[in-house]
Design a protein around this motif. Structure first.
Motif, PDB file in Angstrom:
ATOM      1  N   ASN A 126       0.839  -1.200   0.000  1.00 47.11           N
ATOM      2  CA  ASN A 126       0.000   0.000   0.000  1.00 47.11           C
ATOM      3  C   ASN A 126       0.877   1.255   0.000  1.00 47.11           C
ATOM      4  OD1 ASN A 126       0.946   0.287   2.593  1.00 47.11           O
ATOM      5  ND2 ASN A 126      -1.055   0.182   3.588  1.00 47.11           N
ATOM      6  N   PHE A 127       0.219   2.382  -0.092  1.00 53.01           N
ATOM      7  CA  PHE A 127       0.932   3.661  -0.089  1.00 53.01           C
ATOM      8  C   PHE A 127       0.707   4.366   1.236  1.00 53.01           C
ATOM      9  CE2 PHE A 127       0.602   2.796  -4.576  1.00 53.01           C
ATOM     10  CZ  PHE A 127       1.811   3.269  -5.076  1.00 53.01           C
ATOM     11  N   VAL A 128       1.749   5.014   1.720  1.00 52.84           N
ATOM     12  CA  VAL A 128       1.681   5.856   2.905  1.00 52.84           C
ATOM     13  C   VAL A 128       1.879   7.287   2.415  1.00 52.84           C
ATOM     14  CG1 VAL A 128       2.782   6.407   5.102  1.00 52.84           C
ATOM     15  CG2 VAL A 128       2.655   4.022   4.333  1.00 52.84           C
ATOM     16  N   TYR A 129       1.023   8.179   2.881  1.00 56.16           N
ATOM     17  CA  TYR A 129       1.112   9.581   2.459  1.00 56.16           C
ATOM     18  C   TYR A 129       1.646  10.419   3.611  1.00 56.16           C
ATOM     19  CZ  TYR A 129      -1.564   7.873  -1.423  1.00 56.16           C
ATOM     20  OH  TYR A 129      -1.962   7.159  -2.515  1.00 56.16           O
ATOM     21  N   LYS A 130       2.693  11.192   3.324  1.00 53.52           N
ATOM     22  CA  LYS A 130       3.338  12.022   4.342  1.00 53.52           C
ATOM     23  C   LYS A 130       3.425  13.451   3.821  1.00 53.52           C
ATOM     24  CE  LYS A 130       6.086   8.217   6.169  1.00 53.52           C
ATOM     25  NZ  LYS A 130       7.435   7.727   6.439  1.00 53.52           N
ATOM     26  N   ASN A 131       3.365  14.392   4.767  1.00 50.09           N
ATOM     27  CA  ASN A 131       3.476  15.808   4.414  1.00 50.09           C
ATOM     28  C   ASN A 131       4.929  16.261   4.512  1.00 50.09           C
ATOM     29  OD1 ASN A 131       0.689  16.359   3.947  1.00 50.09           O
ATOM     30  ND2 ASN A 131       0.373  16.198   6.155  1.00 50.09           N
ATOM     31  N   TYR A 132       5.345  16.992   3.503  1.00 50.37           N
ATOM     32  CA  TYR A 132       6.704  17.514   3.437  1.00 50.37           C
ATOM     33  C   TYR A 132       6.667  19.017   3.218  1.00 50.37           C
ATOM     34  CZ  TYR A 132       8.894  12.918   3.149  1.00 50.37           C
ATOM     35  OH  TYR A 132       9.357  11.664   3.437  1.00 50.37           O
TER      36      TYR A 132
END
Length: 177
Positions: free
Chosen positions: A138-144
């Motif tokens: 799956n994909f993990v979404y992170k804020n940058y």
């Protein structure tokens, strides 16, 4: 009577101050630069991994940085002539524009046949980045946060356009959560 003397004194001081000039002081009239050129480019950022229709994982894909402010800093020292006895100009003038939906930008700036030095920088911004987790498929979404960085220098020559593609990725992003 005192009021008339005070007004006369003020007028004398103003006249004295405006009559004074320092011959070594130089003034820059940016409008005296007759030539121009167009600086254009495209800004994108590393938005992470994607999965293709065929199921292949492609890492570090770039997306358009839409609506971001682009700064062109005119290095006034690049206007100094080699024979200048005055010590020359110092500092910067800043021109701004905003990227379109596809990350592109265009701005007309002063230029001459000797080349005028500019630095490009991009306003810092937050964006989400996807990272593929192979273990869980799956994909993990992170804020940058993509830093406000002076990207690079360029020289603008009269009537010769300049194109810069700016990719913000590794080394220019910080995880914020």
């Amino acid at each position: 009577m005192n009021c008339k003397k005070f007004i006369a004194l003020c007028v004398s001081v103003i006249a004295l101050c405006t009559a004074c000039s320092d011959e070594k002081q130089s003034s820059l009239d940016i409008n005296s630069i007759k030539g121009t050129t167009v600086v254009e480019g495209k800004v994108s950022y590393d938005s992470g991994d994607i999965k293709t229709v065929e199921g292949e994982i492609k890492p570090n894909q770039y997306s358009a940085a839409a609506g971001k402010t682009v700064y062109l800093h005119l290095e006034l020292s690049s206007l100094n002539s080699e024979n200048s006895e005055e010590g020359g100009y110092e500092g910067r003038l800043v021109y701004t524009t905003t990227t379109n939906n596809d990350g592109s930008f265009e701005i007309e700036v002063p230029a001459n046949n000797k080349g005028i030095g500019y630095k490009i920088s991009i306003e810092g911004f937050k964006a989400q980045r996807s990272e593929y987790n192979a273990e869980k498929d799956n994909f993990v979404y992170k804020n940058y946060y993509f830093s406000n960085i002076e990207v690079e220098e360029l020289k603008a020559f009269e009537n010769l356009g300049v194109y810069k593609e700016i990719k913000l990725g590794e080394g220019r992003m910080t995880l914020i959560d």
